[in-house]
Design a protein around this motif. Structure first.
Motif, PDB file in Angstrom:
ATOM      1  N   LYS A  12       0.841  -1.195   0.000  1.00 58.58           N
ATOM      2  CA  LYS A  12       0.000   0.000   0.000  1.00 58.58           C
ATOM      3  C   LYS A  12       0.875   1.242   0.000  1.00 58.58           C
ATOM      4  CE  LYS A  12      -3.613   2.290   2.711  1.00 58.58           C
ATOM      5  NZ  LYS A  12      -2.921   3.554   2.900  1.00 58.58           N
ATOM      6  N   GLY A  13       0.532   2.167  -0.850  1.00 57.76           N
ATOM      7  CA  GLY A  13       1.269   3.423  -0.900  1.00 57.76           C
ATOM      8  C   GLY A  13       1.051   4.245   0.359  1.00 57.76           C
ATOM      9  N   GLU A  14       1.986   5.125   0.656  1.00 61.58           N
ATOM     10  CA  GLU A  14       1.837   6.000   1.820  1.00 61.58           C
ATOM     11  C   GLU A  14       0.675   6.966   1.601  1.00 61.58           C
ATOM     12  OE1 GLU A  14       5.250   8.003   3.234  1.00 61.58           O
ATOM     13  OE2 GLU A  14       6.576   6.272   3.013  1.00 61.58           O
ATOM     14  N   ASP A  15      -0.069   7.207   2.676  1.00 67.85           N
ATOM     15  CA  ASP A  15      -1.169   8.163   2.604  1.00 67.85           C
ATOM     16  C   ASP A  15      -0.627   9.574   2.403  1.00 67.85           C
ATOM     17  OD1 ASP A  15      -2.873   6.058   3.121  1.00 67.85           O
ATOM     18  OD2 ASP A  15      -3.060   6.488   5.265  1.00 67.85           O
ATOM     19  N   ALA A  16      -1.495  10.425   1.930  1.00 65.42           N
ATOM     20  CA  ALA A  16      -1.114  11.830   1.777  1.00 65.42           C
ATOM     21  C   ALA A  16      -0.685  12.396   3.128  1.00 65.42           C
ATOM     22  CB  ALA A  16      -2.282  12.634   1.224  1.00 65.42           C
ATOM     23  N   LYS A  17       0.375  13.205   3.117  1.00 60.96           N
ATOM     24  CA  LYS A  17       0.866  13.818   4.350  1.00 60.96           C
ATOM     25  C   LYS A  17       0.609  15.321   4.284  1.00 60.96           C
ATOM     26  CE  LYS A  17       4.522  10.415   5.169  1.00 60.96           C
ATOM     27  NZ  LYS A  17       5.989  10.188   5.283  1.00 60.96           N
ATOM     28  N   ILE A  18      -0.117  15.811   5.264  1.00 58.45           N
ATOM     29  CA  ILE A  18      -0.495  17.228   5.273  1.00 58.45           C
ATOM     30  C   ILE A  18       0.157  17.934   6.454  1.00 58.45           C
ATOM     31  CG2 ILE A  18      -2.424  18.824   5.585  1.00 58.45           C
ATOM     32  CD1 ILE A  18      -4.135  16.949   3.956  1.00 58.45           C
ATOM     33  N   THR A  19       0.745  19.077   6.171  1.00 56.34           N
ATOM     34  CA  THR A  19       1.374  19.895   7.201  1.00 56.34           C
ATOM     35  C   THR A  19       0.855  21.324   7.065  1.00 56.34           C
ATOM     36  OG1 THR A  19       3.379  18.559   6.976  1.00 56.34           O
ATOM     37  CG2 THR A  19       3.577  20.606   8.199  1.00 56.34           C
ATOM     38  N   TYR A  20       0.522  21.928   8.198  1.00 54.10           N
ATOM     39  CA  TYR A  20       0.079  23.318   8.186  1.00 54.10           C
ATOM     40  C   TYR A  20       1.056  24.188   8.982  1.00 54.10           C
ATOM     41  CZ  TYR A  20      -4.487  21.608   6.595  1.00 54.10           C
ATOM     42  OH  TYR A  20      -5.504  21.013   5.891  1.00 54.10           O
ATOM     43  N   LEU A  21       1.075  25.454   8.647  1.00 58.71           N
ATOM     44  CA  LEU A  21       1.830  26.417   9.433  1.00 58.71           C
ATOM     45  C   LEU A  21       1.212  26.488  10.829  1.00 58.71           C
ATOM     46  CD1 LEU A  21       4.006  28.646   9.541  1.00 58.71           C
ATOM     47  CD2 LEU A  21       2.285  30.243   8.688  1.00 58.71           C
ATOM     48  N   GLU A  22       2.021  26.292  11.843  1.00 58.32           N
ATOM     49  CA  GLU A  22       1.503  26.257  13.215  1.00 58.32           C
ATOM     50  C   GLU A  22       1.194  27.664  13.714  1.00 58.32           C
ATOM     51  OE1 GLU A  22       3.436  24.024  16.190  1.00 58.32           O
ATOM     52  OE2 GLU A  22       3.783  22.271  14.903  1.00 58.32           O
TER      53      GLU A  22
END
Length: 523
Positions: free
Chosen positions: A141-151
């Motif tokens: 299984k491919g890696e899931d989407a990784k989401i990062t936001y400005l804290e």
């Protein structure tokens, strides 16, 4: 073919079937098992028939089982593994390893098993026991989407080294410029293909995608270096509301709000370097920061519809000032004012003769005071001191949630949310279908297309708001029974304590955590 013969019976094999002819009855049934172990290729199919045949003489051979091949390969239903069975005695296996290896290789070829073939160690083989001979390669299984936001920095008073809360330094407004990085998404990976034991390709399972959650009016997506990057459309104040990141327009006021500015109303956040003068009002959709060290005196209304309010100094309300925040309120001290917050009220020093209402009311637990007035919370009230030596009536009230009423409201909101989500799915399909042919639409169809997009936006915003309300109510329900009023140092006589429908007026000095225990107030 005669397989075995003694004075009592004869075992023969014909066309893959095993027959038994009894010449003399009386052979012990328990001794028959030793004969079967000597001939692993015999598989009994009916024990009752065997018992009956051995009990009496019978000139006609009777079928009692099957004659197994010396080698068998079974492939699992999903074609991801193959097992080998060797129906020979351990002695035969030990003496004929090379021959058996050649037979196994030929059998694998005949059954077209070509992938994941495993080595076989003959010394470990037990007759008739499964041996894993081939193992497929499952797809990865491919890696899931990784989401990062400005804290966004947490909004809470900075605690100095001496342990005191510094309400003069909170980094309340987090300003950013147009084009600033707000977050990014690394797209989901496609994964790796697999193979079954026949060498057939198995499609990879892609990772799960996830959307960047943001306000489309103030931010936009773009592709950079294989990532989906979120950037600000405008300069303003970074905020997170109901799970969405957004940039609110920011209005800085370098002096006071008063005669020169008039009352302010702004669809964004406001920073006021001075104060809000007597009888003037400020209303904003986003955050409001009033940074003058003298605080606010006699202002009429300071209201943040969706955000927080920070007043660096204190509030002298003169019985008139009203402070309302959809989020939280942070203030140094409060005199004769009305404060209402959807989340928390934080007070650094004291509240005197004021009306406070919020989910939680937190007055500094080391030296904070609530003297006179009324403080109403849904979850928690914390203060170091309540009341005073003159026994001024000071009301500390926790409004407990009625579970049945709350569940009914949640169910009603959930049903409405489901309807909205169904409408959203339908509109998304409609908008997606029209987007691909927008160049071929006539004027009337384009108008309908724009109307559908507007309605989709409205439904999405409403769904987000209802989802936030449901989560807040569920969180409140989880805390039912945990409500408390905590006076850390001195609760003077004249302090009125109420949790739910239970109440008491203190008649002597005390302190501690007041809560419901077994349905009664522990005062």
């Amino acid at each position: 073919m005669v397989v075995f013969i003694n004075d009592f019976f004869e075992i023969t094999e014909q066309n893959g079937k095993v027959y038994l002819k009894t010449m003399k009855s009386g052979f012990p049934l328990k001794d028959f098992d030793a004969i079967l172990r000597s001939f692993p290729r015999i598989k009994l199919t009916n024990f009752a028939v065997l018992k009956n045949v051995l009990s009496k003489e019978n000139a006609t051979p009777v079928e009692v089982g099957q004659w197994l091949p010396n080698l068998e390969i079974e492939v699992s239903r999903d074609k991801m593994s193959a097992s080998l069975f060797i129906h020979e005695t351990p002695d035969f296996i030990r003496r004929n390893q090379q021959q058996l290896h050649a037979q196994i290789t030929k059998l694998l070829e005949e059954q077209r098993i070509v992938h994941g073939i495993l080595p076989i160690h003959m010394e470990n083989i037990m007759p008739g026991k499964a041996i894993l001979i081939a193992q497929g390669t499952p797809p990865v299984k491919g890696e899931d989407a990784k989401i990062t936001y400005l804290e966004i920095p947490e909004r809470k008073p900075v605690i100095r080294e001496d342990g005191k809360a510094d309400y003069y330094d909170m980094n309340f407004i987090f300003e950013i410029q147009e084009g600033s990085w707000l977050g990014e998404k690394i797209p989901p990976q496609s994964g790796q293909e697999g193979k079954n034991v026949y060498g057939e390709l198995l499609p990879a399972v892609p990772g799960r995608d996830a959307p960047l959650k943001y306000d489309h009016k103030s931010a936009y997506e773009c592709e950079e270096d294989g990532k989906v990057v979120l950037r600000s459309r405008i300069s303003g104040v970074l905020e997170r509301l109901q799970g969405q990141i957004s940039v609110n327009h920011h209005l800085p006021i370098n002096g006071d709000v008063g005669i020169e500015t008039g009352n302010l109303e702004f669809d964004g956040s406001i920073t006021i370097r001075g104060t809000v003068q007597n009888s003037f009002s400020v209303t904003a959709k986003g955050d409001i920061s009033i940074e003058g060290p003298e605080g606010v005196s006699g202002a009429k209304l300071i209201k943040s519809i969706d955000g927080d309010i920070f007043i660096r100094g204190g509030i002298f309300g003169l019985g008139e000032t009203r402070i309302e925040a959809g989020g939280s309120i942070f203030v140094k001290h409060v005199n004769e004012a009305n404060l209402i917050a959807g989340n928390e009220i934080h007070i650094g020093f004291y509240a005197i003769g004021s009306y406070l209402r919020a989910h939680s009311i937190l007055v500094d637990e080391r030296k904070g005071k609530i003297i006179g007035g009324t403080a109403i919370a849904n979850s928690q009230i914390v203060t170091a001191i309540s009341g005073n030596r003159l026994e001024r009536r000071t009301e500390l009230i926790i409004n407990s949630i009625n579970k049945q009423e709350a569940y009914a409201i949640i169910q009603e909101k959930a049903a409405h949310l489901k309807t909205l989500q169904e409408e959203v799915l339908s509109l998304e399909e409609q908008v997606g279908r029209l987007s691909s042919i927008v160049n071929r639409l006539n004027t009337q169809q384009i108008a309908a297309f724009e109307q559908a997009k507007l309605k989709l936006k409205q439904y999405n915003e409403e769904a987000l708001e209802i989802d936030h309300e449901i989560k807040q109510m569920m969180n409140d329900l989880r805390n039912v029974g945990k409500e408390e009023i905590y006076v850390t140092k001195e609760a003077y006589p004249g302090t009125y304590i109420q949790i739910g429908k239970k109440s008491s007026i203190l008649s002597k000095m005390t302190k501690g955590k007041f809560a419901l225990e077994f349905g009664e107030l522990n005062v």
